[in-house]
Scaffold this motif. Structure first.
Motif, PDB file in Angstrom:
ATOM      1  N   LEU A  74      -5.118   1.258  -4.425  1.00  0.00           N
ATOM      2  CA  LEU A  74      -6.482   1.733  -4.210  1.00  0.00           C
ATOM      3  C   LEU A  74      -7.382   1.404  -5.403  1.00  0.00           C
ATOM      4  O   LEU A  74      -8.566   1.115  -5.217  1.00  0.00           O
ATOM      5  N   ALA A  75      -6.822   1.412  -6.605  1.00  0.00           N
ATOM      6  CA  ALA A  75      -7.611   1.013  -7.772  1.00  0.00           C
ATOM      7  C   ALA A  75      -8.023  -0.449  -7.662  1.00  0.00           C
ATOM      8  O   ALA A  75      -9.163  -0.823  -7.993  1.00  0.00           O
ATOM      9  N   CYS A  76      -7.101  -1.282  -7.161  1.00  0.00           N
ATOM     10  CA  CYS A  76      -7.420  -2.701  -6.941  1.00  0.00           C
ATOM     11  C   CYS A  76      -8.508  -2.855  -5.895  1.00  0.00           C
ATOM     12  O   CYS A  76      -9.477  -3.607  -6.089  1.00  0.00           O
ATOM     13  N   GLN A 124       0.812  -1.222   0.000  1.00  0.00           N
ATOM     14  CA  GLN A 124       0.000   0.000   0.000  1.00  0.00           C
ATOM     15  C   GLN A 124       0.842   1.267   0.000  1.00  0.00           C
ATOM     16  O   GLN A 124       0.454   2.278  -0.588  1.00  0.00           O
ATOM     17  N   ARG A 149     -14.490   4.903   1.798  1.00  0.00           N
ATOM     18  CA  ARG A 149     -14.849   3.624   1.180  1.00  0.00           C
ATOM     19  C   ARG A 149     -15.641   2.752   2.153  1.00  0.00           C
ATOM     20  O   ARG A 149     -16.582   2.057   1.749  1.00  0.00           O
ATOM     21  N   ALA A 207      -8.011   7.482   3.260  1.00  0.00           N
ATOM     22  CA  ALA A 207      -8.303   6.589   2.146  1.00  0.00           C
ATOM     23  C   ALA A 207      -9.392   5.583   2.493  1.00  0.00           C
ATOM     24  O   ALA A 207     -10.234   5.246   1.653  1.00  0.00           O
ATOM     25  N   ASP A 267     -10.764  -0.671  -4.974  1.00  0.00           N
ATOM     26  CA  ASP A 267     -12.037  -0.163  -5.493  1.00  0.00           C
ATOM     27  C   ASP A 267     -12.699  -1.180  -6.420  1.00  0.00           C
ATOM     28  O   ASP A 267     -13.930  -1.339  -6.408  1.00  0.00           O
ATOM     29  N   ASP A 325       2.867   1.728  -3.993  1.00  0.00           N
ATOM     30  CA  ASP A 325       2.168   2.271  -5.162  1.00  0.00           C
ATOM     31  C   ASP A 325       0.707   2.481  -4.755  1.00  0.00           C
ATOM     32  O   ASP A 325      -0.162   1.673  -5.068  1.00  0.00           O
ATOM     33  N   ARG A 326       0.471   3.563  -4.057  1.00  0.00           N
ATOM     34  CA  ARG A 326      -0.835   3.823  -3.466  1.00  0.00           C
ATOM     35  C   ARG A 326      -1.944   3.852  -4.507  1.00  0.00           C
ATOM     36  O   ARG A 326      -3.026   3.293  -4.303  1.00  0.00           O
ATOM     37  N   GLN A 327      -1.695   4.486  -5.644  1.00  0.00           N
ATOM     38  CA  GLN A 327      -2.730   4.623  -6.669  1.00  0.00           C
ATOM     39  C   GLN A 327      -3.153   3.267  -7.210  1.00  0.00           C
ATOM     40  O   GLN A 327      -4.347   2.976  -7.352  1.00  0.00           O
ATOM     41  N   ALA A 328      -2.174   2.410  -7.503  1.00  0.00           N
ATOM     42  CA  ALA A 328      -2.495   1.086  -8.040  1.00  0.00           C
ATOM     43  C   ALA A 328      -3.232   0.235  -7.009  1.00  0.00           C
ATOM     44  O   ALA A 328      -4.176  -0.488  -7.347  1.00  0.00           O
TER      45      ALA A 328
END
Length: 295
Positions: free
Chosen positions: A168-170, A160, A201, A197, A172, A163-166
């Motif tokens: 969080l996309a996973c 986490q 959610r 974050a 989501d 690569d925070r963006q990748a």
């Protein structure tokens, strides 16, 4: 012991999870086994016991030997791992090798990231995280697309911060999945993120029509509150007003801290939590089990 298992699976720190697994090995896997005549060292017992025809015995031996300090243990565990076929035993060997060998043995652990069994892949991810080898994290990123939700959840927890963006996309994508078990995995792993974050959610699921998903979301909110997130604590307070009594409990009701030892179980320092977990189990402090369960 159930409470210690929960710490082994849910604590935010890989070091604390590894310590809890070691305690389980001491409590459940500490076997009194006669060594061959004239031999009393751990490697000798390992050679004898890992050849057992019973998978359960091999798995318990791996757990019990995870805390051995003999220099050859990690190498023998790696050799056993290379030959083992049973997925449950492989999982035990992966965790034991991470605990005893550390970053020196990331290669044989990482080899199981491509296993056909999702249980093995997920355990390999967790074991790699427990080694503390940060250089391995980029190799885990492709597994955010793993077909099994448990593997994706373990990877999300491990990488986490990488690569925070990748990640969080996973997460989501898992939250939007049609299968409830996949959604619950995402709700579980969100407790290891920061409140900014995680809470938006989780907020969408604390009123889910599914009791199981709702429970998982609320537990993650409570976990964040115990870690000191004021917004999470405020969300819990609001939830108590909405749901029936007993469905949502504030951290204070779940885990009363009425002693210095209890306070150390909730410390922000992982070395303090490790020592406290050991003391609770070894001292048989049943009065503090609610604190462990709440973690």
């Amino acid at each position: 012991l159930r409470a210690v298992r929960r710490v082994a699976g849910t604590d935010a720190s890989p070091t604390v999870r590894a310590a809890a697994r070691q305690l389980l090995a001491e409590a459940l896997g500490k076997l009194t086994i006669a060594a061959p005549a004239g031999e009393s060292d751990a490697p000798a017992r390992l050679r004898a016991l890992l050849s057992s025809p019973e998978p359960q015995v091999r798995a318990r031996v791996a757990c019990a030997l995870a805390t051995e300090q003999a220099p050859d243990v990690a190498g023998l565990l790696a050799a056993a791992l290379a030959e083992e076929k049973d997925p449950v035993v492989i999982g035990s060997l992966l965790q034991a090798l991470a605990a005893s060998g550390g970053a020196q043995f990331t290669a044989p652990i990482a080899a199981h990231l491509s296993s056909a069994d999702p249980r093995v892949r997920a355990t390999a991810v967790e074991a790699l995280e427990a080694t503390g080898d940060q250089s391995i994290l980029p190799r885990l990123l492709p597994l955010l697309d793993d077909p099994h939700h448990r593997v994706r959840a373990m990877v999300a927890r491990a990488v986490q911060a990488h690569d925070r963006q990748a990640v969080l996309a996973c997460v989501d994508g898992m939250l939007a999945h049609a299968e409830e078990v996949v959604v619950r995995s995402a709700l579980y792993v969100l407790r290891f993120f920061d409140g900014a974050a995680a809470l938006p959610r989780l907020r969408d699921h604390v009123a889910s029509d599914s009791a199981a998903s709702r429970k998982m979301a609320i537990e993650s909110v409570a976990f964040l509150a115990r870690k000191g997130s004021a917004p999470a604590g405020q969300m819990l307070a609001r939830l108590k007003e909405v749901f029936a009594a007993g469905e949502v409990a504030a951290p204070e009701a779940d885990a009363p801290v009425d002693s210095p030892l209890g306070a150390r179980l909730l410390s922000d320092r992982q070395d303090v939590r490790v020592a406290a977990v050991r003391e609770v189990v070894r001292a048989g402090r049943e009065d503090l089990l609610p604190v462990l369960r709440s973690r």
